[in-house]
Motif scaffolding. Structure first.
Motif, short mmCIF file in Angstrom:
data_model
loop_
_atom_site.label_atom_id
_atom_site.label_comp_id
_atom_site.label_asym_id
_atom_site.label_seq_id
_atom_site.Cartn_x
_atom_site.Cartn_y
_atom_site.Cartn_z
N ILE A 143 0.37 -9.83 -50.93
CA ILE A 143 -0.10 -10.64 -52.06
C ILE A 143 -0.78 -11.90 -51.53
CG2 ILE A 143 0.61 -11.92 -54.11
CD1 ILE A 143 3.01 -10.05 -54.33
N PRO A 144 -2.01 -12.22 -51.96
CA PRO A 144 -2.65 -13.48 -51.56
C PRO A 144 -1.84 -14.67 -52.07
CG PRO A 144 -4.25 -11.95 -52.48
CD PRO A 144 -2.89 -11.38 -52.79
N ARG A 145 -1.55 -15.61 -51.19
CA ARG A 145 -0.70 -16.75 -51.55
C ARG A 145 -1.30 -18.06 -51.05
NH1 ARG A 145 4.46 -15.35 -53.03
NH2 ARG A 145 5.04 -13.15 -52.81
N HIS A 146 -0.82 -19.16 -51.65
CA HIS A 146 -1.15 -20.48 -51.13
C HIS A 146 -0.59 -20.63 -49.72
CE1 HIS A 146 -2.81 -22.57 -54.64
NE2 HIS A 146 -1.91 -21.96 -55.39
N PRO A 147 -1.38 -21.05 -48.74
CA PRO A 147 -0.83 -21.38 -47.41
C PRO A 147 -0.22 -22.78 -47.44
CG PRO A 147 -3.20 -21.70 -47.40
CD PRO A 147 -2.85 -21.19 -48.79
N THR A 148 0.87 -22.92 -48.18
CA THR A 148 1.45 -24.24 -48.44
C THR A 148 1.81 -24.98 -47.17
OG1 THR A 148 2.31 -23.42 -50.54
CG2 THR A 148 3.25 -25.46 -49.71
N MET A 149 2.29 -24.24 -46.18
CA MET A 149 2.65 -24.92 -44.92
C MET A 149 1.45 -25.54 -44.24
SD MET A 149 2.02 -21.58 -44.65
CE MET A 149 3.48 -20.56 -44.70
N LEU A 150 0.27 -24.94 -44.42
CA LEU A 150 -0.94 -25.54 -43.86
C LEU A 150 -1.39 -26.75 -44.68
CD1 LEU A 150 -3.07 -22.44 -42.77
CD2 LEU A 150 -1.50 -23.86 -41.42
N TYR A 151 -1.19 -26.69 -46.01
CA TYR A 151 -1.46 -27.87 -46.83
C TYR A 151 -0.65 -29.06 -46.30
CZ TYR A 151 -3.17 -24.56 -50.45
OH TYR A 151 -3.83 -23.60 -51.14
N GLU A 152 0.63 -28.80 -46.03
CA GLU A 152 1.52 -29.88 -45.58
C GLU A 152 1.14 -30.35 -44.17
OE1 GLU A 152 5.65 -29.10 -46.11
OE2 GLU A 152 5.40 -28.37 -48.17
N ALA A 153 0.70 -29.41 -43.32
CA ALA A 153 0.27 -29.79 -41.97
C ALA A 153 -0.94 -30.71 -42.04
CB ALA A 153 -0.06 -28.54 -41.16
N ILE A 154 -1.89 -30.38 -42.90
CA ILE A 154 -3.09 -31.23 -43.05
C ILE A 154 -2.69 -32.58 -43.61
CG2 ILE A 154 -5.26 -31.47 -44.31
CD1 ILE A 154 -5.48 -28.38 -44.17
N LEU A 155 -1.80 -32.58 -44.61
CA LEU A 155 -1.32 -33.85 -45.18
C LEU A 155 -0.71 -34.72 -44.09
CD1 LEU A 155 -0.54 -35.69 -47.61
CD2 LEU A 155 1.59 -34.34 -47.77
N CYS A 156 0.12 -34.15 -43.24
CA CYS A 156 0.77 -34.92 -42.17
C CYS A 156 -0.25 -35.48 -41.18
CB CYS A 156 1.80 -34.04 -41.45
SG CYS A 156 3.29 -33.72 -42.40
N LEU A 157 -1.26 -34.68 -40.84
CA LEU A 157 -2.28 -35.16 -39.91
C LEU A 157 -3.08 -36.32 -40.49
CD1 LEU A 157 -3.77 -31.93 -38.27
CD2 LEU A 157 -2.40 -33.72 -37.18
N VAL A 158 -3.41 -36.23 -41.78
CA VAL A 158 -4.14 -37.31 -42.44
C VAL A 158 -3.29 -38.58 -42.46
CG1 VAL A 158 -5.11 -38.11 -44.63
CG2 VAL A 158 -5.59 -35.78 -43.82
N ILE A 159 -2.01 -38.43 -42.78
CA ILE A 159 -1.10 -39.59 -42.81
C ILE A 159 -0.96 -40.18 -41.42
CG2 ILE A 159 1.29 -40.30 -43.21
CD1 ILE A 159 1.38 -38.24 -45.48
N PHE A 160 -0.81 -39.32 -40.42
CA PHE A 160 -0.71 -39.81 -39.03
C PHE A 160 -1.93 -40.64 -38.66
CE2 PHE A 160 -2.22 -38.89 -34.67
CZ PHE A 160 -1.29 -39.64 -33.97
N ALA A 161 -3.13 -40.13 -38.95
CA ALA A 161 -4.36 -40.86 -38.63
C ALA A 161 -4.41 -42.20 -39.36
CB ALA A 161 -5.58 -40.02 -38.98
N LEU A 162 -4.05 -42.21 -40.63
CA LEU A 162 -4.09 -43.44 -41.42
C LEU A 162 -3.10 -44.48 -40.88
CD1 LEU A 162 -5.02 -45.07 -43.88
CD2 LEU A 162 -3.25 -43.90 -45.22
#
Length: 338
Positions: free
Chosen positions: A242-261
């Motif tokens: 079943i096609p699903r949201h890659p939620t763990m990748l959403y969170e990984a991107i969120l963490c990287l953006v926060i880290f940079a900020l």
């Protein structure tokens, strides 16, 4: 929803396999444990306790090697007399990507904290102690968080499974609570250091580590999202088609953006951010983002299936509230920290 129209993830969580290695003679397990303890105790005596990193004189390699061999041989000789379970083979050795990413985040985090400690004139002895505190707090806190928040009934019926961490089950909210508690205990033993000063620096590293760990979750096809028809949906073949949201990748991107900020803010204030500023922003951004991303995630707690918001969202609310209070009420943005 046709699975072939989406990216299909069927990656192996095992990085590589070395098979089974037969040892030339059995080794006493308790002897190995004793050797590790003796080695770390002996190594700590070789390094000056109060020197800063740039002034630290590393012990000669031959002394470290001799200490390791002596500890191993001594431990085995002792348990030739005393009883101990033994091992006569190792393996199969199958390190996982999650483990590499988890430990890699600590290695990178150590060097980031090293840079920040040197800039503040702190000693490497203090940093080594912090690493130990945070490592233990992360693992124990994440495990107990999973046990208490997500499946308490099962673990009350099967208490022996609480320590079975190799079977999976870590909660990021539990890790957050554990790290906060560890920082509180740590600053009680370190002179002239406040909790907020430390938290402002540790959370920068935590944001980076969060990205690495969520990438590890992707490699394991775990913490999957809800079904979706969005074009970037992922089919996790090891779970279903079943096609699903890659939620763990959403969170990984969120963490990287926060880290940079957070890193930019740290540098913007010339490595002296207002006390509580980075910590408060971290709590607001990470757990605020987590609150909304949880809507795309499959519920992790079976007992909360009918809840309007899930357990992860309930746990995020107080952390976001603390962050808001720090940023708007506690932090003096016009004053640099120490």
């Amino acid at each position: 929803m046709q699975p072939n129209n989406y990216f299909i993830w069927d990656g192996d969580p095992i990085a590589f396999s070395l098979g089974t290695i037969d040892l030339p003679f059995p080794l006493a397990i308790w002897g190995i444990v004793l050797a590790v303890v003796v080695f770390f105790w002996g190594f700590s005596k070789m390094v000056p306790e109060s020197s800063k990193y740039e002034e630290t004189k590393e012990p000669p390699a031959w002394k470290v090697l001799l200490l390791g061999l002596g500890a191993l041989i001594g431990g085995q000789l002792i348990f030739l007399i005393l009883p101990s379970p033994t091992i006569d083979q190792i393996g199969p050795i199958e390190p996982r990507w999650y483990g590499f990413l988890f430990m890699g985040s600590f290695v990178v985090g150590f060097f980031l904290m090293r840079q920040m400690y040197i800039a503040a004139g702190r000693t490497m002895e203090e940093l080594d102690k912090l690493l130990l505190y945070v490592l233990i707090a992360t693992v124990v806190g994440a495990r107990l968080g999973h046990v208490i928040f997500y499946d308490l009934g099962y673990y009350l019926r099967n208490p022996s499974q609480i320590i079975a961490i190799w079977r999976g089950g870590l909660a990021s909210h539990g890790a957050a609570i554990g790290i906060i508690l560890a920082m509180y205990l740590y600053v009680k033993k370190v002179p002239k250091m406040s909790f907020l000063w430390l938290a402002d620096r540790v959370v920068i590293v935590v944001a980076f580590a969060g990205a690495m760990i969520r990438t590890g979750n992707f490699m394991n096809s775990e913490i999957i999202g809800k079904p979706t028809e969005l074009p970037w949906a992922v089919v996790f073949e090891k779970v279903d088609m079943i096609p699903r949201h890659p939620t763990m990748l959403y969170e990984a991107i969120l963490c990287l953006v926060i880290f940079a900020l957070l890193w930019i803010i740290y540098k913007r204030y010339e490595q002296q951010p207002p006390e509580g500023s980075i910590f408060g922003l971290f709590l607001m951004l990470l757990f605020g983002g987590r609150f909304f991303l949880e809507f795309t995630k499959v519920n992790q707690a079976a007992f909360a299936g009918e809840w309007t918001i899930n357990m992860g969202q309930w746990l995020s609310i107080p952390l976001v509230a603390i962050g808001v209070w720090l940023v708007w009420k506690k932090v003096n943005w016009k004053k640099k920290g120490n």
